[in-house]
Design a protein around this motif. Sequence first.
Motif, PDB file in Angstrom:
ATOM      1  N   LEU A   1      -3.172 -18.041   5.708  1.00  0.00           N
ATOM      2  CA  LEU A   1      -2.357 -17.798   6.898  1.00  0.00           C
ATOM      3  C   LEU A   1      -1.499 -18.987   7.294  1.00  0.00           C
ATOM      4  CD1 LEU A   1      -4.815 -15.812   9.195  1.00  0.00           C
ATOM      5  CD2 LEU A   1      -2.808 -14.956   7.985  1.00  0.00           C
ATOM      6  N   ARG A   2      -1.697 -20.110   6.659  1.00  0.00           N
ATOM      7  CA  ARG A   2      -0.944 -21.312   7.044  1.00  0.00           C
ATOM      8  C   ARG A   2       0.548 -21.120   6.818  1.00  0.00           C
ATOM      9  NH1 ARG A   2      -3.959 -26.540   5.422  1.00  0.00           N
ATOM     10  NH2 ARG A   2      -5.305 -25.603   7.016  1.00  0.00           N
ATOM     11  N   ASP A   3       0.897 -20.361   5.776  1.00  0.00           N
ATOM     12  CA  ASP A   3       2.302 -20.052   5.516  1.00  0.00           C
ATOM     13  C   ASP A   3       2.453 -18.534   5.580  1.00  0.00           C
ATOM     14  OD1 ASP A   3       4.903 -19.834   4.711  1.00  0.00           O
ATOM     15  OD2 ASP A   3       4.702 -21.128   2.951  1.00  0.00           O
ATOM     16  N   GLN A   4       2.548 -18.019   6.800  1.00  0.00           N
ATOM     17  CA  GLN A   4       2.588 -16.571   6.979  1.00  0.00           C
ATOM     18  C   GLN A   4       3.811 -15.915   6.340  1.00  0.00           C
ATOM     19  OE1 GLN A   4       1.510 -14.612  10.561  1.00  0.00           O
ATOM     20  NE2 GLN A   4       0.040 -16.166  11.197  1.00  0.00           N
ATOM     21  N   PRO A   5       5.001 -16.513   6.420  1.00  0.00           N
ATOM     22  CA  PRO A   5       6.141 -15.869   5.739  1.00  0.00           C
ATOM     23  C   PRO A   5       5.896 -15.683   4.246  1.00  0.00           C
ATOM     24  CG  PRO A   5       6.931 -17.512   7.283  1.00  0.00           C
ATOM     25  CD  PRO A   5       5.446 -17.677   7.211  1.00  0.00           C
ATOM     26  N   ALA A   6       5.254 -16.678   3.613  1.00  0.00           N
ATOM     27  CA  ALA A   6       5.000 -16.587   2.172  1.00  0.00           C
ATOM     28  C   ALA A   6       3.977 -15.501   1.860  1.00  0.00           C
ATOM     29  CB  ALA A   6       4.517 -17.943   1.638  1.00  0.00           C
ATOM     30  N   ILE A   7       2.896 -15.436   2.642  1.00  0.00           N
ATOM     31  CA  ILE A   7       1.879 -14.424   2.361  1.00  0.00           C
ATOM     32  C   ILE A   7       2.407 -13.032   2.689  1.00  0.00           C
ATOM     33  CG2 ILE A   7       0.705 -14.462   4.606  1.00  0.00           C
ATOM     34  CD1 ILE A   7      -0.957 -14.286   1.157  1.00  0.00           C
ATOM     35  N   ALA A   8       3.260 -12.938   3.725  1.00  0.00           N
ATOM     36  CA  ALA A   8       3.869 -11.640   4.049  1.00  0.00           C
ATOM     37  C   ALA A   8       4.784 -11.187   2.915  1.00  0.00           C
ATOM     38  CB  ALA A   8       4.656 -11.742   5.358  1.00  0.00           C
ATOM     39  N   ASP A   9       5.499 -12.134   2.329  1.00  0.00           N
ATOM     40  CA  ASP A   9       6.379 -11.810   1.200  1.00  0.00           C
ATOM     41  C   ASP A   9       5.555 -11.346   0.004  1.00  0.00           C
ATOM     42  OD1 ASP A   9       8.781 -11.573  -0.158  1.00  0.00           O
ATOM     43  OD2 ASP A   9       8.712 -13.632  -0.892  1.00  0.00           O
ATOM     44  N   LEU A  10       4.398 -12.000  -0.219  1.00  0.00           N
ATOM     45  CA  LEU A  10       3.537 -11.608  -1.332  1.00  0.00           C
ATOM     46  C   LEU A  10       3.006 -10.191  -1.119  1.00  0.00           C
ATOM     47  CD1 LEU A  10       1.900 -12.388  -3.909  1.00  0.00           C
ATOM     48  CD2 LEU A  10       0.090 -13.147  -2.354  1.00  0.00           C
ATOM     49  N   VAL A  11       2.550  -9.890   0.073  1.00  0.00           N
ATOM     50  CA  VAL A  11       2.026  -8.557   0.370  1.00  0.00           C
ATOM     51  C   VAL A  11       3.093  -7.502   0.143  1.00  0.00           C
ATOM     52  CG1 VAL A  11       1.134  -7.055   2.200  1.00  0.00           C
ATOM     53  CG2 VAL A  11       0.292  -9.405   1.986  1.00  0.00           C
ATOM     54  N   GLN A  12       4.270  -7.770   0.668  1.00  0.00           N
ATOM     55  CA  GLN A  12       5.351  -6.793   0.543  1.00  0.00           C
ATOM     56  C   GLN A  12       5.782  -6.607  -0.912  1.00  0.00           C
ATOM     57  OE1 GLN A  12       6.630  -5.001   3.318  1.00  0.00           O
ATOM     58  NE2 GLN A  12       7.315  -3.790   1.571  1.00  0.00           N
ATOM     59  N   SER A  13       5.834  -7.707  -1.650  1.00  0.00           N
ATOM     60  CA  SER A  13       6.288  -7.630  -3.039  1.00  0.00           C
ATOM     61  C   SER A  13       5.268  -6.929  -3.939  1.00  0.00           C
ATOM     62  CB  SER A  13       6.562  -9.044  -3.575  1.00  0.00           C
ATOM     63  OG  SER A  13       7.578  -9.672  -2.824  1.00  0.00           O
ATOM     64  N   VAL A  14       3.973  -7.202  -3.728  1.00  0.00           N
ATOM     65  CA  VAL A  14       2.944  -6.670  -4.609  1.00  0.00           C
ATOM     66  C   VAL A  14       2.501  -5.275  -4.179  1.00  0.00           C
ATOM     67  CG1 VAL A  14       0.594  -7.024  -5.481  1.00  0.00           C
ATOM     68  CG2 VAL A  14       2.149  -8.975  -5.229  1.00  0.00           C
ATOM     69  N   LEU A  15       2.354  -5.054  -2.856  1.00  0.00           N
ATOM     70  CA  LEU A  15       1.745  -3.810  -2.368  1.00  0.00           C
ATOM     71  C   LEU A  15       2.708  -2.910  -1.610  1.00  0.00           C
ATOM     72  CD1 LEU A  15      -1.566  -5.386  -0.984  1.00  0.00           C
ATOM     73  CD2 LEU A  15      -1.205  -4.372  -3.241  1.00  0.00           C
ATOM     74  N   GLY A  16       3.914  -3.348  -1.412  1.00  0.00           N
ATOM     75  CA  GLY A  16       4.854  -2.606  -0.573  1.00  0.00           C
ATOM     76  C   GLY A  16       5.068  -1.169  -0.989  1.00  0.00           C
ATOM     77  N   GLU A  17       5.056  -0.895  -2.277  1.00  0.00           N
ATOM     78  CA  GLU A  17       5.315   0.455  -2.762  1.00  0.00           C
ATOM     79  C   GLU A  17       4.190   1.437  -2.449  1.00  0.00           C
ATOM     80  OE1 GLU A  17       8.115   1.696  -4.104  1.00  0.00           O
ATOM     81  OE2 GLU A  17       8.977  -0.266  -3.596  1.00  0.00           O
ATOM     82  N   LEU A  18       3.051   0.935  -2.024  1.00  0.00           N
ATOM     83  CA  LEU A  18       1.929   1.826  -1.716  1.00  0.00           C
ATOM     84  C   LEU A  18       2.208   2.737  -0.530  1.00  0.00           C
ATOM     85  CD1 LEU A  18      -1.201  -0.503  -2.163  1.00  0.00           C
ATOM     86  CD2 LEU A  18      -0.119   1.008  -3.843  1.00  0.00           C
ATOM     87  N   VAL A  19       3.155   2.354   0.308  1.00  0.00           N
ATOM     88  CA  VAL A  19       3.472   3.188   1.478  1.00  0.00           C
ATOM     89  C   VAL A  19       4.072   4.522   1.053  1.00  0.00           C
ATOM     90  CG1 VAL A  19       3.784   1.196   2.985  1.00  0.00           C
ATOM     91  CG2 VAL A  19       5.760   2.131   1.745  1.00  0.00           C
ATOM     92  N   HIS A  20       4.570   4.615  -0.174  1.00  0.00           N
ATOM     93  CA  HIS A  20       5.182   5.858  -0.656  1.00  0.00           C
ATOM     94  C   HIS A  20       4.152   6.813  -1.258  1.00  0.00           C
ATOM     95  CE1 HIS A  20       9.011   4.030   0.123  1.00  0.00           C
ATOM     96  NE2 HIS A  20       8.794   3.055  -0.746  1.00  0.00           N
ATOM     97  N   ALA A  21       2.897   6.386  -1.315  1.00  0.00           N
ATOM     98  CA  ALA A  21       1.855   7.251  -1.879  1.00  0.00           C
ATOM     99  C   ALA A  21       1.504   8.369  -0.901  1.00  0.00           C
ATOM    100  CB  ALA A  21       0.615   6.434  -2.199  1.00  0.00           C
ATOM    101  N   ARG A  22       1.046   9.502  -1.439  1.00  0.00           N
ATOM    102  CA  ARG A  22       0.603  10.588  -0.570  1.00  0.00           C
ATOM    103  C   ARG A  22      -0.615  10.100   0.237  1.00  0.00           C
ATOM    104  NH1 ARG A  22      -0.721  16.209  -3.372  1.00  0.00           N
ATOM    105  NH2 ARG A  22       1.531  15.985  -3.803  1.00  0.00           N
ATOM    106  N   GLY A  23      -0.548  10.215   1.530  1.00  0.00           N
ATOM    107  CA  GLY A  23      -1.623   9.719   2.393  1.00  0.00           C
ATOM    108  C   GLY A  23      -1.392   8.303   2.868  1.00  0.00           C
ATOM    109  N   GLY A  24      -0.310   7.681   2.399  1.00  0.00           N
ATOM    110  CA  GLY A  24       0.002   6.334   2.854  1.00  0.00           C
ATOM    111  C   GLY A  24      -0.712   5.253   2.064  1.00  0.00           C
ATOM    112  N   ALA A  25      -0.520   4.033   2.507  1.00  0.00           N
ATOM    113  CA  ALA A  25      -1.035   2.879   1.771  1.00  0.00           C
ATOM    114  C   ALA A  25      -2.500   2.589   2.062  1.00  0.00           C
ATOM    115  CB  ALA A  25      -0.193   1.643   2.101  1.00  0.00           C
TER     116      ALA A  25
END
Length: 374
Positions: A274-298
């Motif tokens: 959490l020390r670098d929240q922008p970086a970890i947020a970018d990692l989450v979005q880049s790696v897992l972001g597409e999961l929101v398009h799954a049936r039932g959500g991420a």
Amino acid sequence: MPIELLGDYLRLLADAATSGRKPDAAELNAVDLLGRRAAELGVSAGSAVQLYLSAARRLWQQLPAVVRSRDSEVVRAAAAAVLHVVDEAVARLAEGYNDARRQMVRWEETLRRDFVEDLLRGDADVGRLVERAEPFGLDMARPHQVALAAPSGRLNETEAAISSLERAVVRWAGDRDVLVATKDGWIVVLTPADTDVPGPRTGAKTLGDLMLAELARLPRGRPWRVTVGRPYPGSYGIARSYEEAREGLTMAVRLRLDSSLVQAEQLLIYRVLLRDQPAIADLVQSVLGELVHARGGAEPLLETLDAYFVTGGVATTAARRLHLSVRAVTYRLDRIKTLTGYDAADPAQRFTVHTAVLGAKLLGWPHRDLAVDR
């Protein structure tokens, strides 16, 4: 015993014995004030009442109306009048005493609450804070640690919990330099961290273990979760230890940790994330972001990844944890690979995916918009 606490009480007794006169409202109000004065002087309620009863007994033995009279009717009338005054005076004395004690307790609670707020915030004047710590028996030069206890629901009867916990911590630490209070619905325990001396510490090995054991005995609040900050010296160290314990509670909830006791050392890796929240947020979005398009959500897929990593990458164990079939778990893992391009079972990609899952839990994704963290 301060004799001035009697005020005009002896005169009231004498008047009652000789003339049968009852005290008026002003005279009883004066006795009320004497009761308040007794509380302010630190005289116990029992001692104050005993003073009034003893004074009445001695005066009765010396009253001319009693000593010289052989008329039993006169004696009975005098006794009834004196007992009436004793009854009213002692009642008003006790009433004034109790009112003063309640006001003193409320004032002490206010001072305690304000002191705890300033102590845990860490931005108060240090010199003044040291002075205010003395009445509470705290030596600010010693290293202290802070632990927090969070009940499973709303805790209404905090006084019983605080009293019980404070006695237990004092016995365990063998030191009076202990403070127990409430803040934001949590119980705060402040204790010195340099009490590693032979003798008093028996039973629980750590402060957290002791708190869980003691709180488990209370009828309300269970199950409890306790987090313990690391020890630091000085007033700023107390605030730092409290912040670690507070972050520990927040992280334990977000990470859905099963353990009821969380030490600050266990969460260091998450604080690094959490020390670098922008970086970890970018990692989450880049790696897992597409999961929101799954049936039932991420969220179902995210829970599957979390269970898979927690169980050491064993789909069978993860399925039992999720109350799903093994086939359902492997299907979800394949679906994640298709959507994200990352294979959780691939050793080369596992660390990246696992870190992204932890980051998602810490940041509250997918319920929270990560755009604010980038």
